[in-house]
Design a protein around this motif. Sequence first.
Motif, PDB file in Angstrom:
ATOM      1  N   UNK A 268       0.948  -1.125  -0.022  1.00 49.86           N
ATOM      2  CA  UNK A 268       0.065  -0.029  -0.068  1.00 49.86           C
ATOM      3  C   UNK A 268       0.936   1.328  -0.122  1.00 49.86           C
ATOM      4  N   UNK A 269       1.842   1.104   0.670  1.00 51.51           N
ATOM      5  CA  UNK A 269       3.001   2.380   1.003  1.00 51.51           C
ATOM      6  C   UNK A 269       3.583   2.576  -0.609  1.00 51.51           C
ATOM      7  N   UNK A 270       3.843   1.330  -1.245  1.00 50.75           N
ATOM      8  CA  UNK A 270       4.417   1.728  -2.519  1.00 50.75           C
ATOM      9  C   UNK A 270       3.351   2.317  -3.439  1.00 50.75           C
ATOM     10  N   UNK A 271       2.431   1.848  -3.465  1.00 54.16           N
ATOM     11  CA  UNK A 271       1.242   2.417  -4.178  1.00 54.16           C
ATOM     12  C   UNK A 271       0.869   3.962  -3.941  1.00 54.16           C
ATOM     13  N   UNK A 272       1.015   4.291  -2.579  1.00 58.70           N
ATOM     14  CA  UNK A 272       0.697   5.689  -2.328  1.00 58.70           C
ATOM     15  C   UNK A 272       1.825   6.464  -2.774  1.00 58.70           C
ATOM     16  N   UNK A 273       3.039   5.910  -2.543  1.00 61.79           N
ATOM     17  CA  UNK A 273       4.162   6.766  -3.214  1.00 61.79           C
ATOM     18  C   UNK A 273       4.161   7.010  -4.494  1.00 61.79           C
ATOM     19  N   UNK A 274       3.694   6.244  -5.311  1.00 63.91           N
ATOM     20  CA  UNK A 274       3.437   6.327  -6.763  1.00 63.91           C
ATOM     21  C   UNK A 274       2.595   7.426  -7.035  1.00 63.91           C
ATOM     22  N   UNK A 275       1.350   7.291  -6.306  1.00 62.39           N
ATOM     23  CA  UNK A 275       0.366   8.346  -6.455  1.00 62.39           C
ATOM     24  C   UNK A 275       0.917   9.713  -6.046  1.00 62.39           C
ATOM     25  N   UNK A 276       1.652   9.877  -5.221  1.00 64.45           N
ATOM     26  CA  UNK A 276       2.154  11.277  -4.750  1.00 64.45           C
ATOM     27  C   UNK A 276       3.020  11.620  -5.699  1.00 64.45           C
ATOM     28  N   UNK A 277       3.867  10.531  -6.346  1.00 65.72           N
ATOM     29  CA  UNK A 277       4.645  11.259  -7.418  1.00 65.72           C
ATOM     30  C   UNK A 277       3.954  11.578  -8.452  1.00 65.72           C
ATOM     31  N   UNK A 278       3.143  10.850  -8.853  1.00 66.42           N
ATOM     32  CA  UNK A 278       2.114  11.550  -9.965  1.00 66.42           C
ATOM     33  C   UNK A 278       1.502  12.921  -9.736  1.00 66.42           C
ATOM     34  N   UNK A 279       1.548  13.191  -8.379  1.00 61.07           N
ATOM     35  CA  UNK A 279       0.711  14.448  -7.839  1.00 61.07           C
ATOM     36  C   UNK A 279       1.966  15.417  -7.430  1.00 61.07           C
ATOM     37  N   UNK A 280       3.086  15.450  -8.202  1.00 61.10           N
ATOM     38  CA  UNK A 280       3.930  16.450  -7.985  1.00 61.10           C
ATOM     39  C   UNK A 280       4.612  15.969  -6.514  1.00 61.10           C
TER      40      UNK A 280
END
Length: 419
Positions: A127-139
């Motif tokens: 879940x953490x990896x998923x969230x980091x990826x989403x945050x990356x896409x959100x600058x």
Amino acid sequence: MSIPALLLHPYQWLLNSLRVPSRRLHSILHSGRHPAPRAPRAALWKPSGHHCTKWMLLSGGRRNALCIQATLRDHTEGLSDKEQRFVDKLYTGLVSGQRACLAEAITLVESTHSRKKELAQVLLQRVLVHRREQERLNQGKPLTFRVGLSGPPGAGKSTFIEYFGKMLTDRGHRLSVLAVDPSSCTSGGSLLGDKTRMIELSRDMNAYIRPSPTSGTLGGVTRTTNEAILLCEGGGYDVILIETVGVGQSEFAVADMVDMFVLLLPPAGGDELQGIKRGIIEMADLVAITKSDGDLVVPARRIQAEYVSALKLLRRRSGVWRPKVIRISARSGEGVSEMWDTMREFQRVMLASGELSTKRQQQQKVWMWNLIQENILQHFKTHPSIQEQIPLMERKVLSGALSPGLAADLLLKAFRSKH
Ligand SMILES: Nc1nc2c(ncn2[C@@H]2O[C@H](COP(=O)(O)OP(=O)(O)OP(=O)(O)O)[C@@H](O)[C@H]2O)c(=O)[nH]1
């Protein structure tokens, strides 16, 4: 170096387990610069958990990522097919927004069963990896807003959350409410999580209400609630409200895991507010005086003025935000929309200044050390060579026959000799 030394100096234990010279570890931990690793090359490709921890600390970004992946792989490879399918199912359901999977995932992280705890960590890491990826896409900006909400019994918390929650979901937000109630383990049920308190909101498909039972310790609050927050975020909830009764210690733990801490106070005199600890007022980014309607408007105004003066005397916790005192009514709805505007303003200012990211990073570190301390203390207290001596030593300290220092030394010595 044995475990007791760790109780005196946590880094020393870390150092020992990693077998890194003390001076070097100290410089790593304090300078933030990681010297070139000296571990055997093979460790990079097939690290054991032990080596991997070493690499995580000692190596740079790319190797660090490789190492985390390897640890995850090691964990994943250790799962049976059934366990793997179970974690896959929970993860897929969770990130696609299925409430049943979120509920099951939170139950998993709350489990005290050792194997389930391991499975929970595998899930959380994904879940953490998923969230980091989403945050990356959100600058790199967080996609969620974590709000701690505290107040004495009867302050109007559930009435407020019901109104506030409906307002947020009507505006397109997805809200999760985690109710932390450390008394739940003694009372046999969670008072705060009781859904009858927020009937309408609990029927709302964009809201998720969940008691966050704890083991009764502050560490319990820290662990289960923090992990439940991560899971709710993974499940697509963008506002996470963590509710706690403001008369104990749990609200301090909660203040350490949220972006913003909001205190709800009723328009009542000093007597009714006696249970509220002064310290908790210092933690507040926003104080809302509730029930500001009808006859209660006048006392609400008076309390507001008192708290405005009181907050001026307190040390500021942020360089960019000055805590505010507002009045609200969940009955008439007055002030609630403005309250949300103030909260968004806080989030905007804290994000722009970088304070929000720093705060979240610091919280992660505090969380890790809290867990380590809690674990080690537990290990110490339940160790067979110590367990039976503790009551005896406590009695001797109480009667004045032994000084606390000597009693602690003796217990630690007994513990050390058995390791
Ligand atoms: N006049 C007025 N009364 C309110 C308002 N909000 C709550 N109340 C009343 O205050 C009492 C306590 O409200 P709750 O929302 O149950 O308070 P709580 O903080 O959740 O209380 P606990 O569940 O004991 O922690 C109830 O009788 C509510 O009807 C308000 O905005 N105006």
